[in-house]
Each structure stands twice: as C-alpha cells, then as structure tokens.
Design an enzyme around this catalytic site. Structure first.
Site, PDB file in Angstrom:
ATOM      1  N   HIS A  99     -52.000 129.847  54.118  1.00 46.08           N
ATOM      2  CA  HIS A  99     -52.527 128.485  54.005  1.00 46.08           C
ATOM      3  C   HIS A  99     -51.958 127.615  55.121  1.00 46.08           C
ATOM      4  CE1 HIS A  99     -48.759 127.105  52.265  1.00 46.08           C
ATOM      5  NE2 HIS A  99     -48.863 127.971  51.276  1.00 46.08           N
TER       6      HIS A  99
ATOM      7  N   HIS B  14     -48.217 127.902  56.202  1.00 47.34           N
ATOM      8  CA  HIS B  14     -47.899 129.040  57.077  1.00 47.34           C
ATOM      9  C   HIS B  14     -48.417 128.768  58.481  1.00 47.34           C
ATOM     10  CE1 HIS B  14     -48.582 131.040  53.007  1.00 47.34           C
ATOM     11  NE2 HIS B  14     -47.288 131.118  53.204  1.00 47.34           N
TER      12      HIS B  14
ATOM     13  N   CYS C 191     -34.382 133.758  38.792  1.00 48.49           N
ATOM     14  CA  CYS C 191     -35.764 133.267  38.914  1.00 48.49           C
ATOM     15  C   CYS C 191     -36.578 134.353  39.597  1.00 48.49           C
ATOM     16  CB  CYS C 191     -35.829 131.961  39.708  1.00 48.49           C
ATOM     17  SG  CYS C 191     -37.537 131.500  40.081  1.00 48.49           S
TER      18      CYS C 191
ATOM     19  N   CYS D 123     -38.381 133.198  42.866  1.00 50.81           N
ATOM     20  CA  CYS D 123     -37.546 133.119  44.074  1.00 50.81           C
ATOM     21  C   CYS D 123     -36.869 134.447  44.364  1.00 50.81           C
ATOM     22  CB  CYS D 123     -36.439 132.074  43.922  1.00 50.81           C
ATOM     23  SG  CYS D 123     -37.028 130.421  43.646  1.00 50.81           S
TER      24      CYS D 123
ATOM     25  N   CYS E  18     -35.857 126.183  37.634  1.00 50.94           N
ATOM     26  CA  CYS E  18     -35.848 126.436  39.072  1.00 50.94           C
ATOM     27  C   CYS E  18     -36.530 125.252  39.755  1.00 50.94           C
ATOM     28  CB  CYS E  18     -36.622 127.724  39.369  1.00 50.94           C
ATOM     29  SG  CYS E  18     -37.219 127.811  41.062  1.00 50.94           S
TER      30      CYS E  18
ATOM     31  N   HIS F 292     -40.041 126.527  41.294  1.00 50.13           N
ATOM     32  CA  HIS F 292     -41.110 127.053  40.436  1.00 50.13           C
ATOM     33  C   HIS F 292     -41.252 126.304  39.112  1.00 50.13           C
ATOM     34  CE1 HIS F 292     -40.444 130.328  43.302  1.00 50.13           C
ATOM     35  NE2 HIS F 292     -41.738 130.522  43.150  1.00 50.13           N
TER      36      HIS F 292
ATOM     37  N   LYS G 140     -46.193 119.879  46.308  1.00 54.92           N
ATOM     38  CA  LYS G 140     -46.156 120.907  47.343  1.00 54.92           C
ATOM     39  C   LYS G 140     -47.394 121.786  47.213  1.00 54.92           C
ATOM     40  CE  LYS G 140     -43.697 124.849  49.162  1.00 54.92           C
ATOM     41  NZ  LYS G 140     -42.929 126.033  48.814  1.00 54.92           N
TER      42      LYS G 140
ATOM     43  N   LYS H 275     -49.704 128.407  46.028  1.00 54.64           N
ATOM     44  CA  LYS H 275     -50.691 129.263  45.387  1.00 54.64           C
ATOM     45  C   LYS H 275     -50.706 129.010  43.881  1.00 54.64           C
ATOM     46  CE  LYS H 275     -53.128 133.157  44.856  1.00 54.64           C
ATOM     47  NZ  LYS H 275     -53.128 133.268  43.428  1.00 54.64           N
TER      48      LYS H 275
HETATM   49  O1  ME8 Z   1     -40.236 132.483  51.948  1.00 60.51           O
HETATM   50  N1  ME8 Z   1     -45.508 123.218  53.935  1.00 60.51           N
HETATM   51  O2  ME8 Z   1     -42.145 133.604  52.588  1.00 60.51           O
HETATM   52  P1  ME8 Z   1     -43.296 132.570  52.206  1.00 60.51           P
HETATM   53  C1  ME8 Z   1     -44.956 123.678  55.065  1.00 60.51           C
HETATM   54  N2  ME8 Z   1     -40.803 135.820  52.867  1.00 60.51           N
HETATM   55  N3  ME8 Z   1     -44.655 124.977  55.284  1.00 60.51           N
HETATM   56  C2  ME8 Z   1     -44.915 125.851  54.313  1.00 60.51           C
HETATM   57  C3  ME8 Z   1     -45.492 125.446  53.094  1.00 60.51           C
HETATM   58  C4  ME8 Z   1     -45.796 124.054  52.921  1.00 60.51           C
HETATM   59  N4  ME8 Z   1     -46.373 123.573  51.835  1.00 60.51           N
HETATM   60  N5  ME8 Z   1     -45.643 126.533  52.327  1.00 60.51           N
HETATM   61  C5  ME8 Z   1     -45.175 127.604  53.046  1.00 60.51           C
HETATM   62  C6  ME8 Z   1     -40.805 133.460  52.385  1.00 60.51           C
HETATM   63  N6  ME8 Z   1     -44.748 127.188  54.255  1.00 60.51           N
HETATM   64  C7  ME8 Z   1     -40.001 134.668  52.843  1.00 60.51           C
HETATM   65  C8  ME8 Z   1     -39.436 134.366  54.216  1.00 60.51           C
HETATM   66  S1  ME8 Z   1     -38.002 135.026  56.357  1.00 60.51           S
HETATM   67  C9  ME8 Z   1     -36.838 136.157  56.706  1.00 60.51           C
HETATM   68  C10 ME8 Z   1     -38.541 135.434  54.762  1.00 60.51           C
HETATM   69  C11 ME8 Z   1     -44.225 128.052  55.321  1.00 60.51           C
HETATM   70  O3  ME8 Z   1     -44.564 133.314  52.372  1.00 60.51           O
HETATM   71  C12 ME8 Z   1     -42.821 127.624  55.717  1.00 60.51           C
HETATM   72  O4  ME8 Z   1     -42.517 128.171  56.960  1.00 60.51           O
HETATM   73  O5  ME8 Z   1     -43.004 131.940  50.904  1.00 60.51           O
HETATM   74  C13 ME8 Z   1     -41.977 128.285  54.657  1.00 60.51           C
HETATM   75  O6  ME8 Z   1     -40.608 128.367  55.007  1.00 60.51           O
HETATM   76  C14 ME8 Z   1     -42.644 129.641  54.623  1.00 60.51           C
HETATM   77  O7  ME8 Z   1     -44.058 129.351  54.804  1.00 60.51           O
HETATM   78  C15 ME8 Z   1     -42.415 130.400  53.335  1.00 60.51           C
HETATM   79  O8  ME8 Z   1     -43.241 131.512  53.364  1.00 60.51           O
END
Ligand code: ME8
Length: 644
Positions: free
Chosen positions: A19, A22, A127, A130, A144, A147, A296, A299
């Site tokens: 989304h 990302h 959690c 997380c 949490c 969540h 926020k 999903k």
């Molecule tokens: O945490 N606003 O993966 P993830 C801004 N796999 N950025 C956002 C966002 C939002 N609402 N939502 C997601 C993980 N992001 C782990 C990471 S790294 C070694 C492992 C972006 O799929 C932002 O960069 O939950 C956030 O830190 C990341 O997606 C979390 O992605």
C-alpha cells in the site's frame, strides 16, 4: 560527502499486498539514492521481502496455500510494483533465499561463540501480530499499542540474546553520533527507552509451535525469531562476511523505516551487529505514518490505499511528488485524494507545467526552436541566475538533512521566480522591439529550467527526463551531476526545440479522458443494449429490483466475539436505530478494529439466526485473494443515510 552510499528499505512482510505506506518508504529511498547519484556517488539500493514467521503462516493458511507457494506469490507482487513506481533498486532480497539463510546461521554461530546466547525458560506476554513479547510498560491499557489486542501469556523454553550487555555501549554510541538515528525525536525515543534496563531478546521459537523459519545452527528443534532473521538481510544482501560489495558499501549503510519498527532497528540491530563484530550502520532514517481519517493505514483496518490505483488515475510523477511534498519527513501525514488533486493542479499543471510549455512555445515562436547566444546581462537577469545557482547549494543541504518537502519548496520558489521574470520581462514585447534583449531573456529562462529539471530528477525521474529532452539537452538524469548543473551557460541545445504536449494535464481533464475511454469501451460492446441479458453468468436485474434493496450507512457501536464461533462477530450497528448484525469478519478484523468505523449495511434482509443470535442486516465487503475489505463511506456520513 562519502563516495559511496548504501540505502535500504524495510523488507516488507508478505502477509498483505503493498500500500502507499510501503510505496512511500521505497520512494524515499529511491529519491535519496538518486540524489547521491547526482552527487557523483557510487550507490547501492536494497529492498526485498520478509517471509518467515507466524504471520506468514496464518496468511498462507487463509488461502489454503503452503507458506512457500504463498510467499512466492506475494513477494512477486512487491517485485512487480517497484518498476511501475520507477524505483531503481540494485537488489531484491527474500529471507527465504538460501544465501540469506546461511548468513543468518553464520551470525547466530558468531554471537553464540561470543557467549551472547543462552537457553532459558520464559513466561511473557506475546503479541502474535508483532511476533514479539511485550513488557507491561510497553502496553497501552494492557493492549498492544499497534494491534490494539491483548497479548497472550506464553511460557516456553527458548534461546536468548544477551542484548543487555550492549546497553551502555549503545547509549554511548548514540550520544557520540548525534545523527545515528534521525530525525532527533526518534533518537530521543530510543534514548528514553534505553534509560530503563534493557531486557535480553528471545531469539528462537520452538518447532513444536512454528516450523516456518531458519533452523538454529546449534539446535535443530528451534527456528530463528523472525526479527533476528530479517535484520540480517541488510548485510547478507551485500555478501557479508567476505563479499566485495559488503566491504565497499557497508561503511556507508543507511536504513529508511517508519516509526513502527524503530525498536528493532534502533536497539536490537546495533546490538546484534556489535556482538557479531560488525561496525554499526551510519544512519537510521525514520519517518512517520500515512494515516487515513486519523487512523494508521493498515490491512486489518481495511483502509489501505493502493499505489497503482492512484498512479493509473493521476500519473506516476504526480503520485511521487504528492507523497514527497506532503509529508514532513519524521511526522505523520493524513492522506487525501483531494489534497493530491489540489497539488497536481496547482504545483504541477499550473506552476511547473505552464512554465515549461510557455518557454518551449517562445523558443519556437521567436527563434524557430534554435536558441541564440545571449546578449549582455542586466541586473534582473543576474538576479535570476543567482537564485537558480544558489538553489543547487540550498537543495544539497536540504536533501542531506532529509527535509525532502523543503527541497521541493525551494525548487518551487525558483519556479515562481522564473514565471515572474517572464511576466516582468515580457518577451512578447521584446520580440517586437529588442531582439538582443529577447535572446538574453530566453537564455536565462532556459538555463534556469535546466537546473530545475536536474534537481527534480530524484523526485520525478520520468518528468525530469522529459523536460531535459524537451530542452534539447544532451544529457539526462544522473548524467547531469550537481556540478554540471552549476555550469551556467555551458550546455547548448543539441537540436531544435519543438513544442510538446502538456507534462501534467489538469485533473478534470484526466477524469474526462477516463470517462470518454470508458464510454468508447461501452460503445464497442454495450452491455445493456440489444440482446444482452447477462454480465458473464449473472442475470441482469432491473432498476426496480435494485431499488428494493435498502442500503444504509451504519456506525459500529459494539463488536463482540461469539463464543464457539471461529468466524462470526456480533455487531451493534447504529443506522438511526440500533441493529444487531452477525458478520463473518473474525478472520480479517479484530473486534477493536471494528468499533467506531462506518460500514454499509443491507438493512431490509429477512432476519436470520446465527449461533442463536438474530442477525438483522448484512455488512457489505469486497473479497479478493488478500481477504475481505469492508466498504466504507469516504467521509463520515450520518448513521442511517441511504445509499443511492
Ligand atoms: O515491519 N505509513 O514489515 P511491514 C508509512 N517485515 N509507512 C508505512 C505504513 C504507513 N501507514 N505502513 C507500512 C515489517 N509502512 C518487517 C520489516 S525490516 C528488517 C523488517 C512501511 O510489511 C514503513 O516503512 O509491516 C514501515 O516501517 C514498513 O512499511 C513496515 O512494513
């Protein structure tokens, strides 16, 4: 400035499709990477997917797939998206890649040899969202913070990483390197966390509970905790321990993340590196959240904004520009399509688009596209030149300080100055009275535009290259280094300048065009004319039939799990009156997620009894491979409003 630059994005979980959150992190990394290219630096840009752990297993189960089948598919969605957003990464890592798994096992062995791993029994609050244990202090009202669910008590024997051993070292490192974690608010957050004793980190999961992970090198019965596995991607991707890329790029490593994963990156990761005998990274760059209606985007809340849908409607560079201009790096931002449209029309179509188009028209009209040599300059010309050249230095400072929105504001200030210069110099008058002055003025306009296009390239690579092409310049993109940009008057157009279509059509026009395309499609095969009686296999219904449906906006006042049911949730919905509705949402939404949101309800269905509860209505949701998405009004509507 260092000559090398290594930038990473988080590796995203493959439990959901990408989304705009990302997209934002990845576009920011792309902008910083391209900016370094303009500075003549050798760069390496890493992104990828995080594919182990509980979350992935449950997501795969939902679709009746094996974890491997599932991760292959979703990882590919991320990989396919990035080129469409013009992200020029060098490597895409997957934590299921064999070389990564080997590096994780190597680092675990090193840390164990160092005496930093021990085995112990632990009971804690876990959690599953997380995938980590929480301390009481970290919970908000016992839940949490991310969540909004109560963690479960889990008691098991596991391996622990002696993180506490590195607490003092980390505090000293952060204090000695004030820009290690930036912006400052996040550095302070980490320091505040470190002001309390640091607990050791549980780094294993017993295979009796989870098998989808990397087996520990020193105990076959356990897999590695997903964060210990995932963080290591940043070094495994560049060939740690002996690869030449590691030697070359690791000393300049910078991570881009959002604030949700500050703790693993700001605390676990530096301690892991220290224990394994690897230098810490250079910078952790932390941004805020994109929110939707003050919540926020996530999903589980069903309020995600899909990047490609926006790109399809508004164009890629309008999308990139909006994200980068709207968000102050480090703070949260509210996403709104109306704000995107306003920026597209004002900044892109009006200010920049018009400037380029009127400049090309003048070159055509007054010089048949062949720019003359400039005549002697006057004060106003020198002033414009000064502003444009100073912009390069200002921009460089702002980009290095991560104030991306200010870099764009600085560029737009100069765009405004060039537009004003044109209005004041009135080339259309000079064309009749003073051809030499006209040449000087046009050359100053074109030189300023050359600088503007060069500086825009990291943000909007496609449009910047289009402008460079329209200005008939010999170079594109990164071939124009910041030094080149400052060489005023050195570049000459390599061919005649011609008029070009508008770079950024105003948005009413985009929508009109879309509509006319749609009607053209309809014209080809009218679905509701002639003998057509069905769409696909579904019979058509009449307008009268449709009108029989009573669709209403409802606000969810309460949501409770139904004992004994895996899927059903009992909702109390306000549609002007209170309704009890039983909905099969439990796989996709938690009760807490649902309370307070608005939904659409079929209000005149015959009541049915589910799990002994009378359900009086049906909630509307869209279903796709990634799950259910509740249909919601785009702004708050009065409960009970009729859907027309
Ligand atoms: O945490 N606003 O993966 P993830 C801004 N796999 N950025 C956002 C966002 C939002 N609402 N939502 C997601 C993980 N992001 C782990 C990471 S790294 C070694 C492992 C972006 O799929 C932002 O960069 O939950 C956030 O830190 C990341 O997606 C979390 O992605």
């Amino acid at each position: 400035m260092s000559e090398r630059f290594y930038i990473t994005t988080p590796i995203y979980y493959v439990n959901a499709e990408p989304h705009i959150g990302h997209a934002y992190s990845t576009i920011v990394a792309d902008v910083l990477n391209r900016f370094q290219m303009l500075s003549g630096t050798e760069t390496f840009f890493l992104t990828g997917t995080d594919e182990h752990g509980d979350k992935i297993v449950s997501a795969a189960e939902k679709f009746g797939q094996s974890p491997k089948e599932y991760v292959d598919q979703i990882s590919q969605m991320f990989r396919d998206l990035w080129p469409k957003l013009n992200i020029s990464y060098n490597r895409f890592i997957r934590t299921t890649d064999p070389y990564h798994q080997e590096t994780v096992r190597l680092i675990l062995s090193l840390v164990k040899e160092k005496g930093d791993i021990y085995f112990s029994e632990y009971e804690g609050l876990y959690c599953f969202g997380c995938e980590r244990f929480y301390t009481d202090r970290e919970l908000e009202d016992g839940k949490c913070p991310d969540h909004k669910t109560e963690p479960e008590v889990i008691k098991e024997s596991n391996y622990f990483f002696r993180m506490s051993r590195y607490q003092e070292w980390l505090i000293d490192h952060i204090n000695g390197n004030p820009d290690f974690i930036r912006p400052e608010r996040y550095r302070n957050e980490v320091l505040s966390f470190l002001s309390e004793p640091l607990e050791d980190l549980c780094i294993s999961r017993p295979k009796s509970r989870l098998t989808w992970g990397i087996t520990l090198p020193f105990d076959e019965d356990f897999v590695t905790y997903v964060w210990f596995d995932a963080l290591i991607n940043y070094v495994s991707a560049i060939g740690y321990p002996e690869g030449s890329l590691f030697e070359k790029f690791w000393p300049s490593a910078q991570h881009v993340i959002a604030k949700d994963i500050l703790k693993p990156h700001g605390i676990y990761w530096p301690c892991m590196l220290k224990s394994a005998g690897i230098e810490p990274y250079r910078h952790l760059n932390v941004h805020g959240y994109w929110n939707i209606r003050r919540g926020k985007m996530s999903k589980s809340l069903g309020n995600v904004v899909r990047p490609l849908e926006l790109v399809d409607i508004y164009g890629l560079d309008a999308f990139r520009y909006f994200l980068l201009r709207e968000m102050v790096f480090g703070l949260d931002s509210e996403f709104s399509e109306a704000a995107l449209v306003a920026r597209l029309n004002a900044d892109l179509a009006n200010d920049l688009g018009n400037l380029v188009s009127r400049s090309l028209t003048m070159a055509q009209k007054y010089f048949k596209g062949d720019l003359p040599e400039p005549g002697p300059s006057e004060e106003a010309d020198e002033e414009l030149k000064r502003s444009a050249l100073e912009l390069v230095d200002i921009y460089e400072e702002l980009m290095k300080g991560l104030t991306l929105h200010k870099s764009l504001m600085a560029i737009w200030e100069v765009i405004g100055k060039v537009n004003k210069y044109i209005d004041t110099m009135a080339p259309w008058v000079l064309a009749k009275s003073d051809r030499e002055r006209l040449s000087t003025v046009i050359c100053h306009i074109f030189e300023s535009l050359r600088i503007i296009a060069g500086l825009l390239w990291p943000f909007m690579p496609g449009s910047a290259e289009k402008i460079q092409d329209q200005l008939s310049l010999s170079k594109r993109g990164k071939d124009f280094t910041l030094e080149d940009l400052k060489a005023w008057g050195r570049e000459r157009p390599v061919r005649s300048i011609t008029k070009a279509p508008a770079l950024f059509p105003r948005v009413e026009e985009v929508k009109k065009e879309k509509k006319s395309n749609q009607s053209a499609e309809k014209g080809k095969a009218p679905a509701n004319e002639g003998n057509a009686k069905s769409y696909g296999n579904l019979p058509l219904i009449s307008y009268e039939d449709f009108q029989k449906l009573d669709l209403r906006v409802g606000t969810i006042k309460a949501a409770e799990a139904i004992p004994g049911s895996r899927k059903l949730i009992k909702l109390t919905v306000d549609i002007g009156e209170k309704r009890t509705v039983v909905a099969g949402l439990k796989d996709h939404y938690s009760e807490e997620d649902l309370i307070g949101i608005q939904i659409l309800l079929v209000a005149n269905l015959e009541p049915v009894k589910l799990m002994d509860i009378e359900s009086r209505g049906m909630v509307l949701a869209a279903a796709d491979r990634s799950g259910l998405h509740l249909l919601v009004p785009d702004t708050e509507a009065a409960p009970g409003s009729k859907v027309k």
